[in-house]
Design a protein around this motif. Structure first.
Motif, PDB file in Angstrom:
ATOM      1  N   PRO A   1      -4.485   1.962   5.282  1.00  0.00           N
ATOM      2  CA  PRO A   1      -4.761   2.264   3.533  1.00  0.00           C
ATOM      3  C   PRO A   1      -5.868   1.543   3.297  1.00  0.00           C
TER       4      PRO A   1
ATOM      5  N   LEU B   1      -0.740  12.583   6.904  1.00  0.00           N
ATOM      6  CA  LEU B   1       0.244  11.478   5.671  1.00  0.00           C
ATOM      7  C   LEU B   1      -0.457  10.369   6.427  1.00  0.00           C
TER       8      LEU B   1
ATOM      9  N   LEU C   1      -1.668   6.571   6.254  1.00  0.00           N
ATOM     10  CA  LEU C   1      -0.730   5.045   5.670  1.00  0.00           C
ATOM     11  C   LEU C   1      -1.489   4.328   6.893  1.00  0.00           C
ATOM     12  N   GLU C   2      -2.027   4.672   7.708  1.00  0.00           N
ATOM     13  CA  GLU C   2      -2.391   3.674   8.717  1.00  0.00           C
ATOM     14  C   GLU C   2      -2.970   2.873   8.998  1.00  0.00           C
TER      15      GLU C   2
ATOM     16  N   ILE D   1       7.155   7.088   9.934  1.00  0.00           N
ATOM     17  CA  ILE D   1       6.970   6.742   8.374  1.00  0.00           C
ATOM     18  C   ILE D   1       7.548   5.733   7.034  1.00  0.00           C
TER      19      ILE D   1
ATOM     20  N   ALA E   1       0.172   4.547  -2.387  1.00  0.00           N
ATOM     21  CA  ALA E   1       1.779   5.106  -2.390  1.00  0.00           C
ATOM     22  C   ALA E   1       3.281   5.213  -2.623  1.00  0.00           C
TER      23      ALA E   1
ATOM     24  N   HIS F   1       1.192  -1.023  -0.072  1.00  0.00           N
ATOM     25  CA  HIS F   1      -0.001   0.056  -0.040  1.00  0.00           C
ATOM     26  C   HIS F   1       0.987   1.284  -0.380  1.00  0.00           C
ATOM     27  N   ALA F   2       1.887   0.972   0.448  1.00  0.00           N
ATOM     28  CA  ALA F   2       3.144   2.208   0.625  1.00  0.00           C
ATOM     29  C   ALA F   2       4.418   1.615   0.233  1.00  0.00           C
TER      30      ALA F   2
ATOM     31  N   ARG G   1       6.243   2.137   8.320  1.00  0.00           N
ATOM     32  CA  ARG G   1       4.847   2.018   7.175  1.00  0.00           C
ATOM     33  C   ARG G   1       5.123   1.869   6.009  1.00  0.00           C
ATOM     34  N   CYS G   2       6.476   2.064   5.286  1.00  0.00           N
ATOM     35  CA  CYS G   2       6.211   1.681   4.088  1.00  0.00           C
ATOM     36  C   CYS G   2       7.403   0.251   3.232  1.00  0.00           C
TER      37      CYS G   2
END
Length: 240
Positions: free
Chosen positions: A132, A125, A129-130, A152, A138, A27-28, A155-156
């Motif tokens: 999705p 943001l 992201l939390e 951040i 993203a 998702h990111a 989460r990616c």
């Protein structure tokens, strides 16, 4: 298109290709550009591959063209406004992405220079992201991963691009001179003279710079080889 970067960014391309083929896109993504000067064009090629499934130039469609010119409704690109990416930009993104995609099964947003999020935009943001959405991807780009908030980064999926850029030595036009000016001197006229007087020496300088970045231990040997070719005090000053 995507296939143009397979040799240049082999690992990154394999990650995206496997995820797309296995319907396992994250998702990111956090892309560490590592000074790669084609980062944004590469990311657009990834977006086209995700949205249209097109990898080659001859497969380009109307949506691909819209992605290239920034008019595709389901792709949002965020750049810093002044020094920072503002909270209002992230809120606008969230509002736009509340709607389901119409022209594809995915919506994608790109945030360039994500390290320039301020305190308020970072918080906005993080909420995005939390929680999705399945159809939202993203792609965050940075050239300074250590300035991106850990909350951040965590989460990616991190993808690191290759550092070195290809240089076409046969095309030393003014644009090339300007792009490479930081390697030699801030005086563009001196660089122009330097290249015109001895193009092979300029090539040697670029090769030296790349070798220095790759293997600093061999620096003395390589610098001596280049200095031996310089028979002019002004050129030596420009080189240093």
């Amino acid at each position: 298109m995507f296939d143009e970067y397979i040799n240049k960014q082999n690992i990154a391309c394999k990650i995206f290709e496997n995820a797309i083929n296995n319907n396992a896109l994250s998702h990111a993504y956090l892309i560490e550009s590592n000074n790669y000067n084609q980062t944004f064009n590469y990311i657009l090629s990834v977006v086209k591959y995700i949205i249209c499934g097109h990898k080659k130039s001859e497969e380009k469609c109307n949506i691909c063209e819209k992605i290239e010119n920034g008019s595709f409704e389901e792709l949002k690109i965020i750049e810093p406004e002044g020094l920072w990416i503002k909270k209002e930009q992230i809120e606008e993104l969230q509002n736009e992405f509340l709607k389901k995609p119409i022209y594809s099964n995915k919506k994608i947003y790109i945030i360039n220079e994500v390290e320039k999020l301020n305190t308020f935009s970072s918080a906005s943001l993080l909420k995005f992201l939390e929680e999705p959405e399945e159809n939202i991807i993203a792609i965050l780009i940075t050239n300074n991963i250590y300035s991106v908030l850990d909350t951040i980064t965590s989460r990616c999926q991190l993808i690191k691009l290759n550092r070195y850029n290809e240089i076409d030595y046969s095309k030393h036009d003014n644009k090339t001179i300007v792009k490479l000016s930081y390697l030699i001197d801030k005086d563009i006229k001196n660089i122009d003279l330097f290249i015109k007087d001895n193009e092979s020496l300029f090539k040697d300088f670029i090769n030296f710079y790349i070798e220095y970045e790759k293997n600093k231990k061999s620096i003395i040997y390589n610098i001596n080889k280049i200095i031996d070719k310089i028979n002019n005090k002004d050129k030596l000053s420009i080189f240093f």
